[in-house]
Motif scaffolding. Structure first.
Motif, PDB file in Angstrom:
ATOM      1  N   VAL A 235       0.833  -1.197   0.000  1.00  0.00           N
ATOM      2  CA  VAL A 235       0.000   0.000   0.000  1.00  0.00           C
ATOM      3  C   VAL A 235       0.872   1.253   0.000  1.00  0.00           C
ATOM      4  CG1 VAL A 235      -1.757   1.285   1.275  1.00  0.00           C
ATOM      5  CG2 VAL A 235      -1.900  -1.193   1.126  1.00  0.00           C
ATOM      6  N   VAL A 236       1.968   1.218   0.773  1.00  0.00           N
ATOM      7  CA  VAL A 236       2.897   2.356   0.788  1.00  0.00           C
ATOM      8  C   VAL A 236       3.499   2.553  -0.599  1.00  0.00           C
ATOM      9  CG1 VAL A 236       5.041   3.265   1.755  1.00  0.00           C
ATOM     10  CG2 VAL A 236       3.395   2.089   3.237  1.00  0.00           C
ATOM     11  N   GLY A 237       3.851   1.435  -1.243  1.00  0.00           N
ATOM     12  CA  GLY A 237       4.394   1.532  -2.592  1.00  0.00           C
ATOM     13  C   GLY A 237       3.411   2.157  -3.567  1.00  0.00           C
ATOM     14  N   ALA A 238       2.144   1.791  -3.413  1.00  0.00           N
ATOM     15  CA  ALA A 238       1.121   2.383  -4.277  1.00  0.00           C
ATOM     16  C   ALA A 238       0.960   3.871  -3.991  1.00  0.00           C
ATOM     17  CB  ALA A 238      -0.203   1.649  -4.075  1.00  0.00           C
ATOM     18  N   ALA A 239       1.063   4.258  -2.701  1.00  0.00           N
ATOM     19  CA  ALA A 239       0.974   5.677  -2.348  1.00  0.00           C
ATOM     20  C   ALA A 239       2.144   6.449  -2.952  1.00  0.00           C
ATOM     21  CB  ALA A 239       0.954   5.837  -0.832  1.00  0.00           C
ATOM     22  N   GLN A 246       1.594   8.545 -10.956  1.00  0.00           N
ATOM     23  CA  GLN A 246       1.437   7.319 -11.733  1.00  0.00           C
ATOM     24  C   GLN A 246       0.130   6.602 -11.429  1.00  0.00           C
ATOM     25  OE1 GLN A 246       4.949   4.977 -11.008  1.00  0.00           O
ATOM     26  NE2 GLN A 246       6.346   6.601 -11.621  1.00  0.00           N
ATOM     27  N   LEU A 247      -0.529   6.972 -10.346  1.00  0.00           N
ATOM     28  CA  LEU A 247      -1.849   6.448 -10.010  1.00  0.00           C
ATOM     29  C   LEU A 247      -2.800   7.614  -9.857  1.00  0.00           C
ATOM     30  CD1 LEU A 247      -1.326   3.647  -7.301  1.00  0.00           C
ATOM     31  CD2 LEU A 247      -1.974   3.343  -9.686  1.00  0.00           C
ATOM     32  N   ASP A 248      -4.082   7.376 -10.163  1.00  0.00           N
ATOM     33  CA  ASP A 248      -5.078   8.434 -10.075  1.00  0.00           C
ATOM     34  C   ASP A 248      -5.801   8.460  -8.733  1.00  0.00           C
ATOM     35  OD1 ASP A 248      -4.572   9.322 -12.630  1.00  0.00           O
ATOM     36  OD2 ASP A 248      -6.059   8.013 -13.552  1.00  0.00           O
ATOM     37  N   TRP A 249      -5.497   7.522  -7.849  1.00  0.00           N
ATOM     38  CA  TRP A 249      -6.186   7.482  -6.565  1.00  0.00           C
ATOM     39  C   TRP A 249      -5.231   7.048  -5.460  1.00  0.00           C
ATOM     40  CZ3 TRP A 249      -6.725   4.094 -10.582  1.00  0.00           C
ATOM     41  CH2 TRP A 249      -6.309   2.791 -10.352  1.00  0.00           C
ATOM     42  N   ALA A 250      -5.472   7.585  -4.265  1.00  0.00           N
ATOM     43  CA  ALA A 250      -4.701   7.150  -3.101  1.00  0.00           C
ATOM     44  C   ALA A 250      -5.142   5.737  -2.742  1.00  0.00           C
ATOM     45  CB  ALA A 250      -4.926   8.088  -1.929  1.00  0.00           C
ATOM     46  N   PRO A 251      -4.216   4.799  -2.513  1.00  0.00           N
ATOM     47  CA  PRO A 251      -4.587   3.397  -2.308  1.00  0.00           C
ATOM     48  C   PRO A 251      -5.349   3.165  -1.015  1.00  0.00           C
ATOM     49  CG  PRO A 251      -2.259   3.720  -1.866  1.00  0.00           C
ATOM     50  CD  PRO A 251      -2.764   5.007  -2.449  1.00  0.00           C
ATOM     51  N   ARG A 252      -6.303   2.294  -1.074  1.00  0.00           N
ATOM     52  CA  ARG A 252      -7.102   1.888   0.079  1.00  0.00           C
ATOM     53  C   ARG A 252      -7.480   0.427  -0.145  1.00  0.00           C
ATOM     54  NH1 ARG A 252     -12.549   1.462   1.122  1.00  0.00           N
ATOM     55  NH2 ARG A 252     -13.167   1.681   3.312  1.00  0.00           N
ATOM     56  N   VAL A 253      -7.051  -0.453   0.765  1.00  0.00           N
ATOM     57  CA  VAL A 253      -7.198  -1.891   0.554  1.00  0.00           C
ATOM     58  C   VAL A 253      -7.791  -2.543   1.795  1.00  0.00           C
ATOM     59  CG1 VAL A 253      -5.983  -4.032   0.009  1.00  0.00           C
ATOM     60  CG2 VAL A 253      -5.191  -1.879  -0.973  1.00  0.00           C
ATOM     61  N   ARG A 254      -8.703  -3.482   1.588  1.00  0.00           N
ATOM     62  CA  ARG A 254      -9.218  -4.274   2.699  1.00  0.00           C
ATOM     63  C   ARG A 254      -8.309  -5.487   2.914  1.00  0.00           C
ATOM     64  NH1 ARG A 254     -15.219  -5.910   3.381  1.00  0.00           N
ATOM     65  NH2 ARG A 254     -14.687  -7.295   1.681  1.00  0.00           N
ATOM     66  N   MET A 255      -8.010  -5.770   4.177  1.00  0.00           N
ATOM     67  CA  MET A 255      -7.169  -6.921   4.519  1.00  0.00           C
ATOM     68  C   MET A 255      -7.779  -7.656   5.701  1.00  0.00           C
ATOM     69  SD  MET A 255      -3.351  -5.252   4.345  1.00  0.00           S
ATOM     70  CE  MET A 255      -2.848  -4.244   2.956  1.00  0.00           C
ATOM     71  N   ARG A 256      -7.419  -8.922   5.831  1.00  0.00           N
ATOM     72  CA  ARG A 256      -7.907  -9.716   6.950  1.00  0.00           C
ATOM     73  C   ARG A 256      -6.827  -9.847   8.012  1.00  0.00           C
ATOM     74  NH1 ARG A 256     -12.075 -14.472   5.226  1.00  0.00           N
ATOM     75  NH2 ARG A 256     -13.832 -13.557   6.326  1.00  0.00           N
ATOM     76  N   THR A 257      -7.250  -9.718   9.280  1.00  0.00           N
ATOM     77  CA  THR A 257      -6.326  -9.885  10.397  1.00  0.00           C
ATOM     78  C   THR A 257      -6.159 -11.367  10.689  1.00  0.00           C
ATOM     79  OG1 THR A 257      -8.099  -9.783  12.033  1.00  0.00           O
ATOM     80  CG2 THR A 257      -7.105  -7.700  11.377  1.00  0.00           C
ATOM     81  N   ALA A 258      -5.237 -11.674  11.621  1.00  0.00           N
ATOM     82  CA  ALA A 258      -4.966 -13.066  11.962  1.00  0.00           C
ATOM     83  C   ALA A 258      -6.201 -13.786  12.497  1.00  0.00           C
ATOM     84  CB  ALA A 258      -3.838 -13.131  12.990  1.00  0.00           C
ATOM     85  N   ASP A 259      -7.097 -13.049  13.149  1.00  0.00           N
ATOM     86  CA  ASP A 259      -8.298 -13.695  13.696  1.00  0.00           C
ATOM     87  C   ASP A 259      -9.490 -13.602  12.745  1.00  0.00           C
ATOM     88  OD1 ASP A 259      -8.965 -11.045  13.846  1.00  0.00           O
ATOM     89  OD2 ASP A 259      -9.236 -10.997  16.027  1.00  0.00           O
ATOM     90  N   ALA A 267      -3.067   4.610   2.517  1.00  0.00           N
ATOM     91  CA  ALA A 267      -1.843   5.410   2.621  1.00  0.00           C
ATOM     92  C   ALA A 267      -1.948   6.597   1.689  1.00  0.00           C
ATOM     93  CB  ALA A 267      -0.615   4.580   2.283  1.00  0.00           C
ATOM     94  N   SER A 268      -1.338   7.704   2.116  1.00  0.00           N
ATOM     95  CA  SER A 268      -1.375   8.914   1.299  1.00  0.00           C
ATOM     96  C   SER A 268      -0.144   9.747   1.602  1.00  0.00           C
ATOM     97  CB  SER A 268      -2.643   9.714   1.608  1.00  0.00           C
ATOM     98  OG  SER A 268      -2.774  10.808   0.728  1.00  0.00           O
ATOM     99  N   PRO A 269       0.387  10.463   0.607  1.00  0.00           N
ATOM    100  CA  PRO A 269       1.571  11.301   0.849  1.00  0.00           C
ATOM    101  C   PRO A 269       1.249  12.470   1.762  1.00  0.00           C
ATOM    102  CG  PRO A 269       0.700  11.683  -1.352  1.00  0.00           C
ATOM    103  CD  PRO A 269      -0.047  10.517  -0.797  1.00  0.00           C
ATOM    104  N   THR A 280       7.252  11.693   3.016  1.00  0.00           N
ATOM    105  CA  THR A 280       6.702  10.836   4.063  1.00  0.00           C
ATOM    106  C   THR A 280       5.257  10.498   3.712  1.00  0.00           C
ATOM    107  OG1 THR A 280       6.088  12.785   5.349  1.00  0.00           O
ATOM    108  CG2 THR A 280       8.176  11.710   5.913  1.00  0.00           C
ATOM    109  N   PHE A 281       4.780   9.413   4.313  1.00  0.00           N
ATOM    110  CA  PHE A 281       3.451   8.922   4.004  1.00  0.00           C
ATOM    111  C   PHE A 281       2.721   8.551   5.296  1.00  0.00           C
ATOM    112  CE2 PHE A 281       6.197   8.200   0.455  1.00  0.00           C
ATOM    113  CZ  PHE A 281       5.441   8.509  -0.659  1.00  0.00           C
TER     114      PHE A 281
END
Length: 377
Positions: A235-239, A246-259, A267-269, A280-281
């Motif tokens: 996500v930081v790389g995408a930001a 190089q991208l038209d939108w600030a990245p936002r991703v859904r992820m699953r936790t361990a439980d 992430a956003s600059p 910095t991001f």
């Protein structure tokens, strides 16, 4: 030499990538916009992209004197009273923009909101509204007002077109601000959003208290003692690519936790000051916000999955025909679902359903911080 409108558009594009907090970004953007499209007052209302219902309202000019009681009157006129147009209609208008004069063909008394609210209180002579959208999501709507003191008391077609063309920049600025505004916040309770400031290389510079638990939930090491989890690094790389255009939108991703729970990582600059300041991001990790308010309705009224689908689209202002196409149903079946939903929720119309959801789930939270998902943090 660039024209005034071209300079305004370029300035708004630049502002959209600065990572300013929402009030600062909106105030700066309206100041810039005023140079190209003069107005006596403005209301910039952020919306939940999932439902398009209002989550905050930032006002300028004469609108800064609006009282809580007047805000309630606005909601009544917007969500309950049938009128010639409302902000949910904007996406059906060419360019997502319209004015009271255009909607009423100059016969302003046809607009209930104008006749009984805007004009008596603030001497408004015209309102221009535009949907503030990016990548298919509506992040806000903007209302500009003119009154009897303005040189031009109505908005013309050229001004409407220009405001429409800069709405995407405004949306991107709002979207970025919802992420970065949490970066400078004081430490919050453990259950709140985790906020981490990282360098261009992904090294952690600072974090709030909640970030420690959030990163552990994603399988990462103790903050500052190792690399961030790979999904977060992505996500930081995408930001970084977003900051470089190089991208038209600030990245936002859904992820699953361990439980097995879902969280949203975005992430956003951040804006850097000083010649030697390195990029910095801000990385935010928070519980996946409600994509809509349907879970509460399901619990309270026992809506079926298909009824939930119908309500989700109703809240977004989608017509019956479009709902039928989207859900691969006949219009008659959609109407049958709506009748059942109305009976369960205790309302008689689509507008009453929307008004009830706004009054019970959004209005009580107005004034609270809005998170990266567009819903209240």
């Amino acid at each position: 030499m660039a024209s005034p409108t071209e300079r305004t558009r370029a300035q708004l594009d630049a502002l959209s990538t600065t990572g300013l907090d929402t009030p600062t970004f909106v105030a700066a953007s309206l100041e810039v916009l005023h140079r190209a499209v003069p107005f006596a007052a403005a209301c910039f209302a952020t919306t939940d992209p999932a439902t398009r219902l209002v989550t905050s309202a930032l006002k300028t000019g004469t609108m800064t004197t609006v009282t809580p009681e007047q805000d309630e009157r606005w909601a009544f006129h917007e969500y309950v009273v049938e009128d010639v147009y409302d902000y949910l209609d904007l996406l059906d208008r060419p360019g997502g923009v319209t004015t009271t004069h255009r909607e009423t063909a100059g016969d302003l008394v046809r607009c209930n909101r104008y006749e009984n609210f805007f004009h008596p209180l603030w001497d408004v002579t015209d309102e221009l509204r535009t949907a503030v959208t990016a990548d298919g999501s509506m992040w806000a709507f903007l209302a500009l007002f003119r009154d009897t003191g303005d040189r031009a008391t109505t908005f013309n077609a050229a001004e409407m077109e220009f405001v429409s063309t800069v709405s995407t920049s405004l949306a991107r600025g709002v979207r970025a601000s919802l992420v970065t505004s949490l970066a400078g916040a004081a430490p919050v309770e453990e259950a709140g959003p985790g906020v981490i400031v990282v360098t261009d290389r992904g090294d952690v510079l600072s974090a709030n208290a909640a970030a420690v638990r959030r990163i552990a939930e994603l399988g990462g090491p103790e903050l500052g003692r190792g690399a961030l989890p790979m999904p977060v690094q992505s996500v930081v790389g995408a930001a970084r690519r977003f900051a470089q255009g190089q991208l038209d939108w600030a990245p936002r991703v859904r992820m699953r936790t361990a439980d097995g729970r879902w969280v949203v990582v975005s992430a956003s600059p951040l804006t850097s000051f000083g010649q030697a300041a390195a990029p910095t991001f801000a990385v935010t990790v928070e519980d996946a916000g409600r994509a809509d308010v349907l879970p509460l309705l399901v619990e309270a009224f026992g809506l079926t999955p298909r009824e939930q689908d119908v309500v989700r689209l109703v809240l977004r202002g989608v017509s019956t025909a479009e709902i039928a196409t989207t859900l691969h149903l006949s219009a008659y079946t959609v109407q049958d679902h709506l009748k059942v939903v109305f009976d369960k929720v205790g309302v008689r119309s689509r507008r009453e359903l929307t008004a009830r959801v706004f009054a019970e789930e959004y209005a009580p939270q107005l004034g609270q911080a809005v998170g990266a998902s567009g819903f209240f943090a």
